[in-house]
Design an enzyme around this catalytic site. Structure first.
Site, PDB file in Angstrom:
ATOM      1  N   HIS A 171      -4.271  -7.227 -23.397  1.00 46.00           N
ATOM      2  CA  HIS A 171      -5.034  -5.975 -23.435  1.00 46.00           C
ATOM      3  C   HIS A 171      -6.478  -6.190 -23.875  1.00 46.00           C
ATOM      4  CE1 HIS A 171      -3.817  -5.636 -27.811  1.00 46.00           C
ATOM      5  NE2 HIS A 171      -4.983  -5.018 -27.906  1.00 46.00           N
ATOM      6  N   SER A 206      -6.809  -7.387 -32.515  1.00 44.64           N
ATOM      7  CA  SER A 206      -6.022  -7.722 -31.328  1.00 44.64           C
ATOM      8  C   SER A 206      -6.432  -9.077 -30.776  1.00 44.64           C
ATOM      9  CB  SER A 206      -6.214  -6.656 -30.259  1.00 44.64           C
ATOM     10  OG  SER A 206      -5.644  -5.436 -30.646  1.00 44.64           O
ATOM     11  N   ASP A 224       1.999 -10.025 -24.588  1.00 46.44           N
ATOM     12  CA  ASP A 224       0.589  -9.598 -24.630  1.00 46.44           C
ATOM     13  C   ASP A 224      -0.320 -10.815 -24.844  1.00 46.44           C
ATOM     14  OD1 ASP A 224      -1.712  -8.147 -24.766  1.00 46.44           O
ATOM     15  OD2 ASP A 224      -0.977  -6.691 -26.219  1.00 46.44           O
TER      16      ASP A 224
END
Length: 715
Positions: free
Chosen positions: A99, A646, A235
């Site tokens: 992402h 992230s 991810d």
């Protein structure tokens, strides 16, 4: 503003410990604090095996230069950071979250080659594709310069004098660092100006896509599973940093070569188990841990609900545009992903703030601190009455302005306010009115009349029952029950406000006195007053917050770490599950079996056929967990992270890569305001699952071979 029941406040005060400190695993610590305000003894006892120099120093052997910030980058401008990453090979190979790299993948996609859905795998380095607009940087300098920044300041200086002195000292510190060869230098203010750090960066401008899994792996579970546990998401994405042949940090050019980093992370195949020590180095974006109860109350009651409403409207418009247009759907995919991610985050915050009564908790603690200050005249002279001042500032500043701004953004009513603002800046000539009208209409009326009414009704309802400082004076005498707000809005807006009336209004023509126009004019006068109040709020709030935080640190006798601000931070913790509510207990890991259990064949739970086949055969290769006999997909730790983290590498005590942090848990969405050790968790993708997906599913064994894999210690 919301009043707290005296009995509840009294109960919370009695429940508070006299001295408070951060929990064992709490804190986003600046690198200079490691080994100082954050003692090495604490880390060693938990399982940290590196020295401070091995983790963070300018010398050889330090991991410092392995940690990257990811962001948007113009042709020559500074990096606009939003994620984290790490080097994992001597050839500039980088791993981050799917992402985090999603924008770049979307930009490389087109209807005939939708890489978002199919993923991307470069067979050779020559096939790696440039990600224009994507940049990365490492931190080359991070030092405490508080004393030098405060040099020349007196405690009685007003904010204007303080600002001028700080600006001059900042210029000198930046110039000095640049003379020493540092680039991209900044001085970061922390703890509202109680601390300052000088940082510098080495920025890379040529980033290329190497391998990204298909969306069915990288975003398995979609928005349904977003922020949730248990999770089964791969991810991850691999990128590569390139530089000019002479080593300079050049923009993309065909002749550029892979960058050779000073350090990179080795990869562990041992995995983890409950209680294992972990640490993260990443670039968290923003927290408000040191804000007062008044600030949290404002965000809970007003800012977050307003932003959720606005984001939902934006998402609906983008969904509609892409419904029958594949090109528009691909173009908006990244924006929609970000919007839905933010909506769920904000809704979780609203729910969590209400559930935990955080405003009441903070108010109770502030009452105790205020009492402690007032017990000693010396403390009163030093700290004043910060919470009394904050109560006054919030009563007269952001609440009133925020309510009026909400109305100004509520469709047709906003047309009046925006037109009046344009007029207030000077007479609008007829020649300019047409262009200004187009801008106003495009900004505020993209939807139809029903949507405008709905938006106005939400804006009015948000403050209608808030009797204390929330209702604008223009509505003070209006006798409308909360249930009648919709009918009142319908009377205000019987028809859509058209462009010709906007032009007429801008040029001073008579457009007739409608209820909406009359309300708009009244609100505009109040709007100008509120803006003046906000300027006063801004001039005073910094000094009050500094005194508040300084008093808190003095009172608790605990080291206070600065709120996140997109600079690199160290956070440590352990592998652990959690119990979010009565009779519910979550384990610390998920396995590939859970992918199949969720595989309904309906989006977003459609696992790739190859994943299904390999799981059915239990074909884990060397990546299965020896203790469990299964493929671990995601695992939980109690590391302290937030947005911006992230893609951060999560490492074991030896500094070896064991996974990538990619999410927090829904029950702890309030972690930006408070760290709750019993439920705040970081969701990580196991590096073994990443390598399994890359090699066994994606056919990218060449990437695995490029990395340094540490032979498993566990037999």
């Amino acid at each position: 503003m919301k009043k707290l029941a005296p009995a509840l406040v009294a109960l919370l005060v009695l429940a508070l410990p006299r001295f408070t400190s951060v929990s064992a695993d709490e804190g986003m610590w600046v690198p200079p604090a490691i080994g100082k305000r954050l003692p090495m003894e604490t880390l060693k006892k938990m399982g940290f095996e590196l020295t401070r120099e091995q983790l963070w120093s300018a010398g050889p052997g330090s991991l410092r230069s392995a940690f990257l910030q990811v962001g948007s980058l113009g042709e020559s401008g500074p990096l606009d950071g939003y994620g984290s990453a790490s080097f994992v090979s001597s050839k500039g190979l980088v791993v981050t979250n799917h992402h985090v790299a999603f924008d770049a993948l979307a930009a490389l996609s087109k209807p005939e080659e939708n890489l978002i859905e199919t993923g991307f795998s470069a067979a050779t380095m020559a096939d790696e594709r440039p990600c224009r607009g994507l940049g990365m940087r490492i931190t080359t300098l991070y030092e405490d310069v508080t004393e030098r920044m405060l040099d020349g300041l007196d405690k009685d200086d007003d904010e204007a004098t303080r600002s001028n002195v700080l600006a001059e000292n900042k210029r000198a510190l930046i110039a000095e660092a640049k003379e020493k060869g540092f680039k991209d230098v900044a001085v970061e203010e922390m703890l509202y100006g109680l601390a300052f750090y000088r940082v510098a960066y080495d920025t890379f401008r040529d980033i290329r896509m190497v391998h990204a899994p298909p969306r069915a792996i990288g975003e398995y579970g979609g928005d349904i599973d977003n922020w949730m546990w248990p999770r089964h998401t791969g991810d991850y994405t691999f990128l590569r940093v390139y530089v000019a042949p002479d080593g300079s940090r050049a923009n993309y050019a065909e002749e550029n070569v892979p960058y050779e980093p000073d350090s990179f992370l080795k990869v562990s195949l041992d995995g983890v188990t409950a209680g294992d020590f972990t640490f993260i180095m990443g670039y968290p974006g923003s927290t408000q841990r040191h804000r007062s109860s008044y600030s949290v109350e404002y965000w809970e009651d007003f800012v977050l609900p307003q932003q959720v409403d606005g984001l939902k409207s934006m998402a609906a418009n983008l969904e509609e545009k892409g419904r029958n247009d594949e090109e528009a759907r691909i173009a908006s995919a990244s924006d929609l992903k970000s919007i839905y991610n933010t909506i769920k985050n904000y809704e979780g915050k609203i729910e969590g703030l209400a559930r935990t009564h955080l405003v009441a908790q903070k108010r109770a603690r502030e009452m105790e601190l205020s009492k402690w200050i007032k017990e000693d005249p010396a403390r009163v002279a030093k700290y004043g009455d910060p919470f009394g001042e904050l109560a006054d500032l919030y009563a007269n500043g952001p609440v009133r302005t925020g309510v009026l701004q909400s109305l100004a953004n509520s469709g047709a009513l906003g047309l009046y306010l925006n037109a009046q603002l344009a007029q207030a800046r000077g007479q609008v000539p007829d020649t300019a009115a047409e262009g200004i009208a187009d801008q106003i209409m495009a900004q505020l009326v993209p939807e139809g009349l029903d949507a405008q009414r709905e938006r106005m009704t939400k804006a009015f309802s948000r403050f209608w029952t808030k009797k204390d400082g929330w209702r604008p004076a223009a509505l003070a005498g209006l006798n409308v029950d909360e249930t009648e707000v919709g009918a009142y809005v319908a009377e205000l807006l019987p028809a859509a406000w058209d462009r010709s009336k906007v032009v007429a209004y801008l040029t001073g023509a008579d457009v007739g006195e409608t209820p909406l126009a009359k309300l708009g004019e009244s609100l505009f006068a109040e709007f100008r007053e509120a803006n003046m109040e906000m300027r006063g709020f801004g001039a005073k709030i910094g000094d009050v917050r500094r005194r508040m935080v300084a008093a808190m640190e003095d009172w608790t006798k605990a080291a206070i770490y600065p709120d996140a601000n997109l600079t690199i931070r160290f956070t440590y913790g352990k592998v652990t599950g959690y119990s979010p509510k009565d009779a519910v207990s979550y384990d610390w890991y998920t396995t590939a079996e859970g992918i199949i259990e969720k595989n309904s064949g309906v989006e977003p739970f459609i696992a790739p056929d190859k994943v299904v086949d390999l799981v059915a055969k239990k074909d884990w290769g060397r990546y299965g967990d020896k203790r469990l006999g299964k493929m671990v997909v995601n695992f939980l730790t109690d590391n302290d992270i937030t947005g911006g983290n992230s893609g951060s590498p999560i490492m074991n005590g030896r500094g070896e890569l064991i996974g990538l942090a990619f999410d927090g848990n829904y029950e702890a969405m309030t972690s930006d305001y408070q760290f709750q050790p019993e439920i705040t968790r970081t969701i990580n993708v196991d590096i073994r699952y990443v390598l399994w997906c890359a090699e066994k599913v994606g056919g990218m064994k060449r990437l695995v071979d490029e990395m340094t894999i540490v032979a498993p210690r566990m037999k």
